[in-house]
Write an enzyme that holds these catalytic residues in place. Structure first.
Site, PDB file in Angstrom:
ATOM      1  CB  CYS A 281      -0.908  -0.021   1.237  1.00 26.39           C
ATOM      2  SG  CYS A 281      -1.992   1.416   1.341  1.00 26.39           S
TER       3      CYS A 281
ATOM      4  CB  CYS B 237      -4.541   3.995  -5.578  1.00 26.41           C
ATOM      5  SG  CYS B 237      -3.921   2.295  -5.472  1.00 26.41           S
TER       6      CYS B 237
ATOM      7  CD  GLU C 206      -7.001   1.603  -3.163  1.00 26.98           C
ATOM      8  OE1 GLU C 206      -6.865   0.676  -2.333  1.00 26.98           O
ATOM      9  OE2 GLU C 206      -6.580   2.749  -2.969  1.00 26.98           O
TER      10      GLU C 206
ATOM     11  N   GLY D 285      -1.145   2.254  -7.158  1.00 22.13           N
ATOM     12  CA  GLY D 285      -1.812   2.484  -8.453  1.00 22.13           C
ATOM     13  C   GLY D 285      -1.098   3.540  -9.276  1.00 22.13           C
TER      14      GLY D 285
ATOM     15  CG  HIS E 266      -1.915  -1.824  -9.471  1.00 20.11           C
ATOM     16  ND1 HIS E 266      -2.760  -0.888  -8.919  1.00 20.11           N
ATOM     17  CD2 HIS E 266      -1.078  -2.209  -8.470  1.00 20.11           C
ATOM     18  CE1 HIS E 266      -2.427  -0.703  -7.640  1.00 20.11           C
ATOM     19  NE2 HIS E 266      -1.426  -1.490  -7.342  1.00 20.11           N
TER      20      HIS E 266
HETATM   21  N1  LIG Z   1      -6.476  -2.039  -2.484  1.00 21.43           N
HETATM   22  C1  LIG Z   1      -5.078  -2.461  -2.612  1.00 21.43           C
HETATM   23  C2  LIG Z   1      -4.313  -2.192  -1.292  1.00 21.43           C
HETATM   24  C3  LIG Z   1      -4.216  -0.701  -0.954  1.00 21.43           C
HETATM   25  C4  LIG Z   1      -3.427   0.054  -1.992  1.00 21.43           C
HETATM   26  C5  LIG Z   1      -3.588   1.566  -2.006  1.00 21.43           C
HETATM   27  N2  LIG Z   1      -4.395   2.160  -0.973  1.00 21.43           N
HETATM   28  C6  LIG Z   1      -2.235   2.267  -2.149  1.00 21.43           C
HETATM   29  O1  LIG Z   1      -2.084   3.417  -1.687  1.00 21.43           O
HETATM   30  O2  LIG Z   1      -1.332   1.661  -2.778  1.00 21.43           O
HETATM   31  C7  LIG Z   1      -5.013  -3.961  -2.961  1.00 21.43           C
HETATM   32  O3  LIG Z   1      -5.978  -4.678  -2.650  1.00 21.43           O
HETATM   33  O4  LIG Z   1      -3.986  -4.370  -3.515  1.00 21.43           O
END
Ligand SMILES: N[C@H](CCC[C@H](N)C(=O)O)C(=O)O
Length: 280
Positions: free
Chosen positions: A75, A219, A210, A222, A161
């Protein structure tokens, strides 16, 4: 059991951060969902748990749970908030902090201006790394949805991603395409769905639906995956300003389709919102 927490955010991607070093906590998916619930709990996109590392050469371990209770590998916005959390609470006196996550070890640098720069490691683009079911590795892949077919780039930043180019980010049907991509059968562990509008070779706009949280205001992984995808398509230079609905991140990546083995460096802010206690 009552637990102390800090509510934080990275460009509006928000977190409940819990120090599990000085307090004992046993979380399960139901408790995470309750904590993350914006009506019955504190409310957040992800819950971050700060722990003693298993590796003695590393300063901390931190675990990441989506609002749906799923534990994930990485994250980006959370990493910056984690760094601010351990610094503010004097759990470390260092400004360069090493932390282990389910994806491996990262180095985080807290800068004098309060921003945090994170070495997010090298991206992985083999379909099996996400995992993503595809006949062979490519720069883009067709991804059939119910009423259209997208061309996605598949990039792992430890977490998966799928990045799609769009002409106008404000018009992109993220609420329709996002859930279809997130739970697409070609992504056995689901996927984060990024939608990117290229403004110039050094500037993009990005929205991310997400995995396990829905569309967030930002994100971090992301943004990293989007810049990698843009460079694989030879659309972007090595330093890019990524404008998300919650604000802007600076992403640097020197890699290319021929040589992906370069770290992605993400730089951006982290903020406290409030401290509290909650029964879990
Ligand atoms: N939803 C993402 C985790 C949080 C990523 C995001 N909040 C960031 O800042 O990278 C997943 O399931 O891989």
């Amino acid at each position: 059991m009552r637990v102390r927490f800090t509510k934080m955010h990275g460009l509006g991607n928000d977190f409940v951060v819990i120090d599990a070093i000085s307090q004992r906590i046993k979380l399960n998916a139901d408790k995470v969902r309750r904590l993350a619930d914006r009506r019955f709990g504190v409310g957040c996109d992800q819950v971050l748990i700060v722990e003693v590392p298993q590796n003695p050469d590393v300063d901390f371990r931190y675990r990441i749970f989506n609002a749906d209770g799923s534990e994930v590998e990485n994250c980006g916005n959370g990493a910056r908030c984690f760094a601010k959390f351990v610094t503010d609470r004097k759990l470390t006196g260092k400004s360069s902090i090493t932390v282990e996550t389910a994806n491996g070890i990262m180095v985080l640098n807290v800068q004098d201006n309060g921003e945090v720069s994170v070495d997010m490691g090298a991206p992985r683009i083999q379909p099996a790394d996400l995992p993503f079911i595809a006949a062979e590795q490519a720069v883009t892949y067709p991804l059939p949805l119910t009423d259209t077919s997208l061309e996605v780039s598949a990039v792992s930043m430890g977490n998966p991603h799928a990045v799609t180019l769009v002409d106008d980010i404000d018009q992109a049907p993220v609420e329709n395409w996002g859930p279809q991509v997130e739970s697409h059968q070609q992504f056995p562990q689901r996927v984060n769905a990024g939608f990117m509008q290229v403004i110039s070779r050094s500037e993009v706009k990005l929205r991310v639906y997400e995995r396990g949280a829905g569309e967030t205001l930002a994100c971090g992984t992301g943004a990293c995956a989007a810049v990698v995808a843009g460079r694989l398509r030879n659309l972007l230079d090595s330093e890019v300003r990524v404008h998300l609905p919650g604000g802007t991140l600076t992403i640097r990546w020197e890699g290319s389709a021929e040589d992906t083995d370069h770290s992605v460096i993400m730089t951006g802010p982290a903020a406290n919102v409030f401290h509290g206690q909650v029964k879990v």
